[in-house]
Write a protein that holds these residues in place. Structure first.
Motif, PDB file in Angstrom:
ATOM      1  N   SER A  84      31.539  -0.829  21.070  1.00  0.00           N
ATOM      2  CA  SER A  84      30.602  -0.322  20.085  1.00  0.00           C
ATOM      3  C   SER A  84      31.299   0.749  19.246  1.00  0.00           C
ATOM      4  O   SER A  84      32.353   1.271  19.619  1.00  0.00           O
ATOM      5  CB  SER A  84      29.379   0.280  20.766  1.00  0.00           C
ATOM      6  N   ARG A  85      30.681   1.093  18.119  1.00  0.00           N
ATOM      7  CA  ARG A  85      31.261   2.142  17.280  1.00  0.00           C
ATOM      8  C   ARG A  85      31.343   3.473  18.026  1.00  0.00           C
ATOM      9  O   ARG A  85      32.307   4.226  17.871  1.00  0.00           O
ATOM     10  CB  ARG A  85      30.453   2.291  15.993  1.00  0.00           C
ATOM     11  N   GLY A  86      30.329   3.760  18.820  1.00  0.00           N
ATOM     12  CA  GLY A  86      30.359   4.998  19.595  1.00  0.00           C
ATOM     13  C   GLY A  86      31.512   5.045  20.573  1.00  0.00           C
ATOM     14  O   GLY A  86      32.173   6.076  20.733  1.00  0.00           O
ATOM     15  N   GLU A  87      31.783   3.915  21.246  1.00  0.00           N
ATOM     16  CA  GLU A  87      32.905   3.855  22.185  1.00  0.00           C
ATOM     17  C   GLU A  87      34.230   4.018  21.457  1.00  0.00           C
ATOM     18  O   GLU A  87      35.138   4.712  21.935  1.00  0.00           O
ATOM     19  CB  GLU A  87      32.868   2.528  22.945  1.00  0.00           C
TER      20      GLU A  87
ATOM     21  N   ARG B 183      34.732   7.726  20.431  1.00  0.00           N
ATOM     22  CA  ARG B 183      35.152   8.580  21.552  1.00  0.00           C
ATOM     23  C   ARG B 183      36.604   8.324  21.926  1.00  0.00           C
ATOM     24  O   ARG B 183      37.338   9.258  22.274  1.00  0.00           O
ATOM     25  CB  ARG B 183      34.243   8.336  22.759  1.00  0.00           C
ATOM     26  N   LEU B 184      37.021   7.061  21.857  1.00  0.00           N
ATOM     27  CA  LEU B 184      38.371   6.712  22.287  1.00  0.00           C
ATOM     28  C   LEU B 184      39.433   7.199  21.308  1.00  0.00           C
ATOM     29  O   LEU B 184      40.475   7.716  21.719  1.00  0.00           O
ATOM     30  CB  LEU B 184      38.476   5.198  22.460  1.00  0.00           C
ATOM     31  N   VAL B 185      39.183   7.064  20.014  1.00  0.00           N
ATOM     32  CA  VAL B 185      40.205   7.401  19.017  1.00  0.00           C
ATOM     33  C   VAL B 185      40.028   8.799  18.442  1.00  0.00           C
ATOM     34  O   VAL B 185      40.874   9.272  17.684  1.00  0.00           O
ATOM     35  CB  VAL B 185      40.246   6.360  17.878  1.00  0.00           C
ATOM     36  N   GLY B 186      38.910   9.471  18.779  1.00  0.00           N
ATOM     37  CA  GLY B 186      38.737  10.849  18.352  1.00  0.00           C
ATOM     38  C   GLY B 186      38.345  11.019  16.903  1.00  0.00           C
ATOM     39  O   GLY B 186      38.682  12.039  16.292  1.00  0.00           O
ATOM     40  N   LEU B 187      37.628  10.053  16.338  1.00  0.00           N
ATOM     41  CA  LEU B 187      37.153  10.153  14.963  1.00  0.00           C
ATOM     42  C   LEU B 187      35.666  10.483  14.953  1.00  0.00           C
ATOM     43  O   LEU B 187      34.925  10.102  15.871  1.00  0.00           O
ATOM     44  CB  LEU B 187      37.385   8.842  14.211  1.00  0.00           C
ATOM     45  N   SER B 188      35.228  11.157  13.904  1.00  0.00           N
ATOM     46  CA  SER B 188      33.802  11.402  13.746  1.00  0.00           C
ATOM     47  C   SER B 188      33.110  10.089  13.441  1.00  0.00           C
ATOM     48  O   SER B 188      33.723   9.123  12.963  1.00  0.00           O
ATOM     49  CB  SER B 188      33.550  12.394  12.615  1.00  0.00           C
ATOM     50  N   ARG B 189      31.805  10.055  13.697  1.00  0.00           N
ATOM     51  CA  ARG B 189      31.064   8.819  13.449  1.00  0.00           C
ATOM     52  C   ARG B 189      31.044   8.478  11.961  1.00  0.00           C
ATOM     53  O   ARG B 189      31.089   7.302  11.596  1.00  0.00           O
ATOM     54  CB  ARG B 189      29.635   8.963  13.977  1.00  0.00           C
ATOM     55  N   THR B 190      31.007   9.482  11.134  1.00  0.00           N
ATOM     56  CA  THR B 190      31.004   9.233   9.690  1.00  0.00           C
ATOM     57  C   THR B 190      32.312   8.587   9.258  1.00  0.00           C
ATOM     58  O   THR B 190      32.334   7.581   8.537  1.00  0.00           O
ATOM     59  CB  THR B 190      30.797  10.541   8.919  1.00  0.00           C
ATOM     60  N   THR B 191      33.439   9.174   9.709  1.00  0.00           N
ATOM     61  CA  THR B 191      34.747   8.617   9.360  1.00  0.00           C
ATOM     62  C   THR B 191      34.912   7.220   9.932  1.00  0.00           C
ATOM     63  O   THR B 191      35.390   6.300   9.250  1.00  0.00           O
ATOM     64  CB  THR B 191      35.871   9.528   9.875  1.00  0.00           C
ATOM     65  N   LEU B 192      34.481   7.053  11.175  1.00  0.00           N
ATOM     66  CA  LEU B 192      34.625   5.738  11.808  1.00  0.00           C
ATOM     67  C   LEU B 192      33.781   4.699  11.079  1.00  0.00           C
ATOM     68  O   LEU B 192      34.216   3.551  10.907  1.00  0.00           O
ATOM     69  CB  LEU B 192      34.228   5.799  13.280  1.00  0.00           C
ATOM     70  N   SER B 193      32.591   5.069  10.656  1.00  0.00           N
ATOM     71  CA  SER B 193      31.743   4.133   9.933  1.00  0.00           C
ATOM     72  C   SER B 193      32.419   3.654   8.654  1.00  0.00           C
ATOM     73  O   SER B 193      32.380   2.460   8.319  1.00  0.00           O
ATOM     74  CB  SER B 193      30.404   4.800   9.598  1.00  0.00           C
ATOM     75  N   GLU B 194      33.087   4.575   7.942  1.00  0.00           N
ATOM     76  CA  GLU B 194      33.808   4.202   6.736  1.00  0.00           C
ATOM     77  C   GLU B 194      34.958   3.263   7.050  1.00  0.00           C
ATOM     78  O   GLU B 194      35.167   2.248   6.381  1.00  0.00           O
ATOM     79  CB  GLU B 194      34.330   5.455   6.028  1.00  0.00           C
TER      80      GLU B 194
ATOM     81  N   ARG C  96      44.980   4.595   6.418  1.00  0.00           N
ATOM     82  CA  ARG C  96      45.767   3.557   7.098  1.00  0.00           C
ATOM     83  C   ARG C  96      46.033   3.958   8.548  1.00  0.00           C
ATOM     84  O   ARG C  96      45.978   3.119   9.444  1.00  0.00           O
ATOM     85  CB  ARG C  96      47.092   3.322   6.355  1.00  0.00           C
ATOM     86  N   THR C  97      46.306   5.246   8.765  1.00  0.00           N
ATOM     87  CA  THR C  97      46.541   5.719  10.136  1.00  0.00           C
ATOM     88  C   THR C  97      45.301   5.529  10.984  1.00  0.00           C
ATOM     89  O   THR C  97      45.373   5.067  12.138  1.00  0.00           O
ATOM     90  CB  THR C  97      46.950   7.197  10.123  1.00  0.00           C
ATOM     91  N   HIS C  98      44.133   5.888  10.427  1.00  0.00           N
ATOM     92  CA  HIS C  98      42.882   5.695  11.157  1.00  0.00           C
ATOM     93  C   HIS C  98      42.641   4.227  11.449  1.00  0.00           C
ATOM     94  O   HIS C  98      42.206   3.857  12.553  1.00  0.00           O
ATOM     95  CB  HIS C  98      41.712   6.268  10.354  1.00  0.00           C
ATOM     96  N   GLU C  99      42.899   3.373  10.461  1.00  0.00           N
ATOM     97  CA  GLU C  99      42.706   1.935  10.670  1.00  0.00           C
ATOM     98  C   GLU C  99      43.595   1.413  11.796  1.00  0.00           C
ATOM     99  O   GLU C  99      43.158   0.619  12.632  1.00  0.00           O
ATOM    100  CB  GLU C  99      42.992   1.177   9.374  1.00  0.00           C
ATOM    101  N   GLU C 100      44.846   1.848  11.810  1.00  0.00           N
ATOM    102  CA  GLU C 100      45.768   1.412  12.859  1.00  0.00           C
ATOM    103  C   GLU C 100      45.265   1.843  14.226  1.00  0.00           C
ATOM    104  O   GLU C 100      45.358   1.086  15.198  1.00  0.00           O
ATOM    105  CB  GLU C 100      47.167   1.974  12.596  1.00  0.00           C
ATOM    106  N   ARG C 101      44.727   3.059  14.325  1.00  0.00           N
ATOM    107  CA  ARG C 101      44.217   3.544  15.610  1.00  0.00           C
ATOM    108  C   ARG C 101      43.021   2.714  16.067  1.00  0.00           C
ATOM    109  O   ARG C 101      42.887   2.385  17.258  1.00  0.00           O
ATOM    110  CB  ARG C 101      43.842   5.022  15.487  1.00  0.00           C
TER     111      ARG C 101
ATOM    112  N   ARG D  31      28.778  -4.618  18.851  1.00  0.00           N
ATOM    113  CA  ARG D  31      30.123  -4.518  19.410  1.00  0.00           C
ATOM    114  C   ARG D  31      31.092  -5.159  18.431  1.00  0.00           C
ATOM    115  O   ARG D  31      30.908  -6.304  18.012  1.00  0.00           O
ATOM    116  CB  ARG D  31      30.205  -5.203  20.772  1.00  0.00           C
ATOM    117  N   LEU D  32      32.116  -4.402  18.090  1.00  0.00           N
ATOM    118  CA  LEU D  32      33.128  -4.860  17.151  1.00  0.00           C
ATOM    119  C   LEU D  32      34.361  -5.348  17.898  1.00  0.00           C
ATOM    120  O   LEU D  32      34.666  -4.871  18.997  1.00  0.00           O
ATOM    121  CB  LEU D  32      33.505  -3.724  16.198  1.00  0.00           C
ATOM    122  N   ALA D  33      35.080  -6.269  17.305  1.00  0.00           N
ATOM    123  CA  ALA D  33      36.295  -6.807  17.934  1.00  0.00           C
ATOM    124  C   ALA D  33      37.212  -7.334  16.848  1.00  0.00           C
ATOM    125  O   ALA D  33      36.784  -7.608  15.724  1.00  0.00           O
ATOM    126  CB  ALA D  33      35.952  -7.930  18.911  1.00  0.00           C
ATOM    127  N   LEU D  34      38.493  -7.463  17.198  1.00  0.00           N
ATOM    128  CA  LEU D  34      39.378  -8.232  16.344  1.00  0.00           C
ATOM    129  C   LEU D  34      38.820  -9.655  16.238  1.00  0.00           C
ATOM    130  O   LEU D  34      38.183 -10.141  17.175  1.00  0.00           O
ATOM    131  CB  LEU D  34      40.787  -8.282  16.926  1.00  0.00           C
TER     132      LEU D  34
END
Length: 421
Positions: A30-33, A36-47, A13-18, A77-80
């Protein structure tokens, strides 16, 4: 899918909020951007993003093929969900109001402006602004049912000094009216959404500070238009001052026996470097121009009177900015407004004047540049104030008559954004 429990659920939930906050603050990425901005690994961010996409909290807006250089497969590119929320920015100038409405992906849906006389009452200005919002929505087929936040910029000091302390009248002066105490209520009542209000030039400074990749923690901004205003970002904070007067560079005296200023003093920077001040000086030297368009034409023709008046205005501005720069030591000085746009040489003149005003042994002065944004900079800054979970807003003051404002939490589809009182 097995439902996570305990500590794992809390972490997710904390990761989702970030991620949601990053998308609210910055728009489509993009997922890569995002990683980098939130400091998550690509694997975690993908999940995380996969789960948010599955739930409909975010959407794939497009691919970044048109925004990237080099080769390689375009990234999504992802967005709300753009339909999940709307945000409004309103910039009241001395003679016009500009409105911009954006969706949750930061795409501007409608924008426009309408002019009024500088003696118009705040009731009239507010009515014109609300009518403009209605007209823009009607023309574009946009309804404001998802409006979740409104930022409003007003000229002059905000919050206003206490009654009786402002202004100090000078015979013959047209008194600058303090910022209104009802415009926020009119918009909040009309749209049933939380509202924040601040000085419009300060909001323009915020827009400049968060635009582009080379933002700095210490920035000095000045806007030359119907008036002259400024904004300060110091140590990563948008500075307002104890009574809302921080950045009022236009009311620094440059000619002690000069023309009366609308603030009640004489010879303020605004009397020589604003559009009306420059036009008045041109008239005094025999060049009778009837507005900024005529001034722009005179500049294009390199009329000697126009060039002289603009050079002298830029020199006065440079001296004021030099004193402020010596005091605040910003990394960047940004000059915006219609006067700076119609006469780009003013930026060069200010930079040259600053060289002579700064500490002689300083290794280097600040970068001096023209504003990135245009006449809608205050409206975009007002939007930024409701969009952005930024260090610039970490100490944003709350005024007694504005009880609700965003704390930066990202809205989720179908829910109102979280507000605090």
């Amino acid at each position: 899918m097995q439902k996570p429990a305990g500590a794992h659920a809390l972490v997710r939930r904390t990761h989702e909020e970030r991620v949601l906050r990053a998308l609210q603050a910055n728009g489509a990425m993009s997922r890569g951007e995002i990683a980098r901005l939130v400091g998550l690994s690509r694997t975690t961010l993908s999940e995380i993003t996969g789960n948010l996409l599955q739930r409909g909290a975010i959407v794939v807006l497009d691919k970044d093929a048109t925004r990237r250089g080099g080769s390689g497969r375009p990234a999504e590119r992802l967005a709300l969900d753009p339909a999940s929320a709307q945000f409004m920015g309103v910039d009241f100038g001395h003679r016009r109001v500009h409105v911009a409405v954006a969706d949750a992906s930061h795409e501007i849906m409608v924008s426009g402006s309408v002019r009024y006389d500088d003696t118009a009452s705040w009731q009239t200005r507010t009515e014109l602004a609300l009518a403009l919002v209605d007209r823009l929505g009607s023309q574009a087929g946009v309804r404001y049912g998802a409006l979740q936040g409104i930022g409003i910029g007003v000229p002059g000091p905000y919050p206003s000094p206490e009654e009786g302390a402002w202004p100090r009248a000078t015979p013959g002066a047209t008194i600058l009216r303090p910022a209104p105490h009802g415009v926020d209520a009119a918009f909040a009542e009309r749209f049933d959404a939380p509202v924040i209000v601040d000085n419009n030039t300060r909001l323009a400074a915020l827009a400049e500070a968060i635009t582009g990749a080379d933002s700095v923690a210490d920035l000095l901004y000045v806007r030359l238009a119907d008036g002259v205003g400024g904004g300060l970002v110091i140590g990563g904070q948008l500075v307002t001052g104890s009574t809302g007067l921080a950045g009022e560079l236009g009311h620094v005296t440059v000619e002690p026996v000069g023309r009366p200023c609308r603030c009640g003093k004489r010879g303020c920077l605004e009397t020589v470097a604003s559009a009306p001040g420059i036009l008045a000086t041109c008239w005094e030297f025999g060049l009778r121009l009837d507005g900024p368009e005529a001034l722009a034409d005179a500049v294009a023709r390199r009329h000697p009177v126009a060039e002289r008046v603009l050079r002298e205005a830029a020199a006065a501005l440079g001296r004021v900015l030099g004193a402020a720069t010596m005091t605040l030591n910003p990394a960047k000085v940004v000059i915006g407004g219609e006067i700076a746009r119609l006469s780009p040489v003013m930026v060069d003149q200010v930079a040259a004047t600053l060289v002579g005003e700064l500490f002689p042994i300083a290794a280097a002065g600040p970068v001096v540049e023209a504003a990135r944004l245009s006449d809608d900079d205050g409206a975009l800054g007002a939007l930024a104030a409701v969009f952005h979970n930024s260090p610039l807003l970490a100490k944003y003051p709350e005024t007694a008559d504005v009880k609700d404002r965003f704390d930066g939490s990202a809205p989720t589809p179908g829910k109102a954004a979280h507000v605090r009182s």
